[in-house]
Design a protein around this motif. Structure first.
Motif, PDB file in Angstrom:
ATOM      1  N   MET A  23      64.148  58.592 105.210  1.00  0.00           N
ATOM      2  CA  MET A  23      62.940  59.151 106.106  1.00  0.00           C
ATOM      3  C   MET A  23      63.593  59.598 107.421  1.00  0.00           C
ATOM      4  SD  MET A  23      60.518  55.514 105.409  1.00  0.00           S
ATOM      5  CE  MET A  23      60.295  55.131 103.801  1.00  0.00           C
ATOM      6  N   ALA A  24      64.698  59.072 107.964  1.00  0.00           N
ATOM      7  CA  ALA A  24      65.255  59.734 109.443  1.00  0.00           C
ATOM      8  C   ALA A  24      65.810  61.349 109.127  1.00  0.00           C
ATOM      9  CB  ALA A  24      66.029  58.953 109.920  1.00  0.00           C
ATOM     10  N   THR A  25      65.832  61.801 107.928  1.00  0.00           N
ATOM     11  CA  THR A  25      66.115  63.027 107.859  1.00  0.00           C
ATOM     12  C   THR A  25      65.244  64.060 107.659  1.00  0.00           C
ATOM     13  OG1 THR A  25      66.552  63.221 105.309  1.00  0.00           O
ATOM     14  CG2 THR A  25      68.207  62.044 106.504  1.00  0.00           C
ATOM     15  N   ASP A  26      65.671  65.497 107.892  1.00  0.00           N
ATOM     16  CA  ASP A  26      64.637  66.602 107.632  1.00  0.00           C
ATOM     17  C   ASP A  26      64.044  66.593 106.101  1.00  0.00           C
ATOM     18  OD1 ASP A  26      65.069  67.362 110.377  1.00  0.00           O
ATOM     19  OD2 ASP A  26      66.587  68.948 109.832  1.00  0.00           O
ATOM     20  N   ALA A  27      64.827  65.776 105.375  1.00  0.00           N
ATOM     21  CA  ALA A  27      64.587  66.153 103.732  1.00  0.00           C
ATOM     22  C   ALA A  27      63.632  64.838 103.275  1.00  0.00           C
ATOM     23  CB  ALA A  27      65.858  66.129 102.969  1.00  0.00           C
ATOM     24  N   TRP A  28      63.034  64.268 104.371  1.00  0.00           N
ATOM     25  CA  TRP A  28      62.257  63.071 104.174  1.00  0.00           C
ATOM     26  C   TRP A  28      61.206  63.361 103.061  1.00  0.00           C
ATOM     27  CZ3 TRP A  28      57.520  60.681 104.472  1.00  0.00           C
ATOM     28  CH2 TRP A  28      56.295  61.533 105.038  1.00  0.00           C
ATOM     29  N   GLN A  29      60.603  64.417 102.826  1.00  0.00           N
ATOM     30  CA  GLN A  29      59.374  64.811 102.128  1.00  0.00           C
ATOM     31  C   GLN A  29      60.121  64.450 100.623  1.00  0.00           C
ATOM     32  OE1 GLN A  29      56.375  65.113 102.268  1.00  0.00           O
ATOM     33  NE2 GLN A  29      55.895  65.669 104.375  1.00  0.00           N
ATOM     34  N   GLN A  30      61.191  65.184 100.118  1.00  0.00           N
ATOM     35  CA  GLN A  30      61.788  64.953  99.067  1.00  0.00           C
ATOM     36  C   GLN A  30      62.020  63.365  98.871  1.00  0.00           C
ATOM     37  OE1 GLN A  30      65.442  67.212  98.589  1.00  0.00           O
ATOM     38  NE2 GLN A  30      65.924  66.425  96.703  1.00  0.00           N
ATOM     39  N   ALA A  31      62.767  62.639  99.760  1.00  0.00           N
ATOM     40  CA  ALA A  31      62.855  61.153  99.622  1.00  0.00           C
ATOM     41  C   ALA A  31      61.291  60.431  99.156  1.00  0.00           C
ATOM     42  CB  ALA A  31      63.615  60.520 100.835  1.00  0.00           C
ATOM     43  N   ARG A  32      60.425  60.911  99.768  1.00  0.00           N
ATOM     44  CA  ARG A  32      58.913  60.457  99.621  1.00  0.00           C
ATOM     45  C   ARG A  32      58.684  60.709  98.232  1.00  0.00           C
ATOM     46  NH1 ARG A  32      54.999  63.094  99.221  1.00  0.00           N
ATOM     47  NH2 ARG A  32      53.015  63.042  99.693  1.00  0.00           N
ATOM     48  N   THR A  33      58.761  62.090  97.648  1.00  0.00           N
ATOM     49  CA  THR A  33      58.190  62.476  96.505  1.00  0.00           C
ATOM     50  C   THR A  33      59.142  61.506  95.478  1.00  0.00           C
ATOM     51  OG1 THR A  33      57.786  64.666  97.100  1.00  0.00           O
ATOM     52  CG2 THR A  33      58.182  64.267  94.715  1.00  0.00           C
ATOM     53  N   SER A  34      60.282  61.344  95.498  1.00  0.00           N
ATOM     54  CA  SER A  34      60.923  60.580  94.938  1.00  0.00           C
ATOM     55  C   SER A  34      60.638  58.970  94.656  1.00  0.00           C
ATOM     56  CB  SER A  34      62.849  60.463  95.031  1.00  0.00           C
ATOM     57  OG  SER A  34      63.132  61.785  95.039  1.00  0.00           O
ATOM     58  N   ALA A  35      60.120  58.582  95.562  1.00  0.00           N
ATOM     59  CA  ALA A  35      59.651  57.097  95.707  1.00  0.00           C
ATOM     60  C   ALA A  35      58.376  56.916  95.160  1.00  0.00           C
ATOM     61  CB  ALA A  35      59.486  56.461  97.116  1.00  0.00           C
ATOM     62  N   VAL A  36      57.608  58.177  95.470  1.00  0.00           N
ATOM     63  CA  VAL A  36      56.038  57.988  94.493  1.00  0.00           C
ATOM     64  C   VAL A  36      56.366  58.167  93.362  1.00  0.00           C
ATOM     65  CG1 VAL A  36      53.856  59.650  94.545  1.00  0.00           C
ATOM     66  CG2 VAL A  36      55.062  58.855  96.926  1.00  0.00           C
ATOM     67  N   GLU A  37      57.094  58.895  92.837  1.00  0.00           N
ATOM     68  CA  GLU A  37      57.140  59.143  91.629  1.00  0.00           C
ATOM     69  C   GLU A  37      57.198  57.840  90.447  1.00  0.00           C
ATOM     70  OE1 GLU A  37      56.125  61.721  89.625  1.00  0.00           O
ATOM     71  OE2 GLU A  37      55.420  62.383  91.466  1.00  0.00           O
ATOM     72  N   LEU A  38      58.247  57.166  91.309  1.00  0.00           N
ATOM     73  CA  LEU A  38      58.322  55.786  90.641  1.00  0.00           C
ATOM     74  C   LEU A  38      57.110  55.012  90.195  1.00  0.00           C
ATOM     75  CD1 LEU A  38      61.664  54.388  92.627  1.00  0.00           C
ATOM     76  CD2 LEU A  38      61.482  55.324  90.075  1.00  0.00           C
ATOM     77  N   TRP A  39      56.285  54.950  91.167  1.00  0.00           N
ATOM     78  CA  TRP A  39      55.020  54.403  91.394  1.00  0.00           C
ATOM     79  C   TRP A  39      54.009  54.985  90.367  1.00  0.00           C
ATOM     80  CZ3 TRP A  39      57.964  52.608  95.207  1.00  0.00           C
ATOM     81  CH2 TRP A  39      58.002  51.313  95.689  1.00  0.00           C
TER      82      TRP A  39
END
Length: 135
Positions: A16-32
């Motif tokens: 979340m603290a990186t420039d690629a946080w949107q990618q991390a967000r997408t990965s987490a959201v896909e689990l739910w």
């Protein structure tokens, strides 16, 4: 707590603290989205809110706050995998292929947002990290 969940929660918050946080967000959201599509808007909103808290914690060097945020996501992921064990394999893939590569590589001691992965066999458990608390 499952070591996979510990690592994934830490990696998610660290990313979340990186420039690629949107990618991390997408990965987490896909689990739910796989098992609770009705919860996706709430998860997206919470991830955005937590990102702001992570950035503030990093700016102020508040390691305890960042660790607390990681613990919150570890608990969420633990419940998700407990209720939907079929997601464990996908969580491992997300950690190894999507979250961990987003984290900056550090040459010094491990700190918040640093994730190492390992594989255990024969009913072994590997716990990696620093400031790991069992309660």
């Amino acid at each position: 707590m499952d070591p996979l969940v510990l690592a994934a929660g830490t990696a998610l918050v660290g990313a979340m603290a990186t420039d690629a946080w949107q990618q991390a967000r997408t990965s987490a959201v896909e689990l739910w989205r796989r098992v609770h599509p009705e919860r996706v808007p709430a998860i997206e909103a919470e991830l955005a809110e937590v990102r702001e808290e992570v950035l503030t914690a990093r700016e102020t060097h508040d390691v305890d706050a960042e660790n607390g945020l990681a613990q919150d996501w570890q608990r969420k992921l633990q419940r998700l995998v407990r209720d939907h064990p079929e997601l464990a394999r996908e969580l491992r893939r997300v950690l190894d292929q999507e979250l961990a590569p987003l984290l900056p590589h550090r040459s010094g001691p491990a700190g918040p947002g640093t994730v190492s992965t390992a594989t255990a066999g024969d009913n072994s458990t590997i716990i990696q990290g620093r400031d790991i608390r069992f309660g």
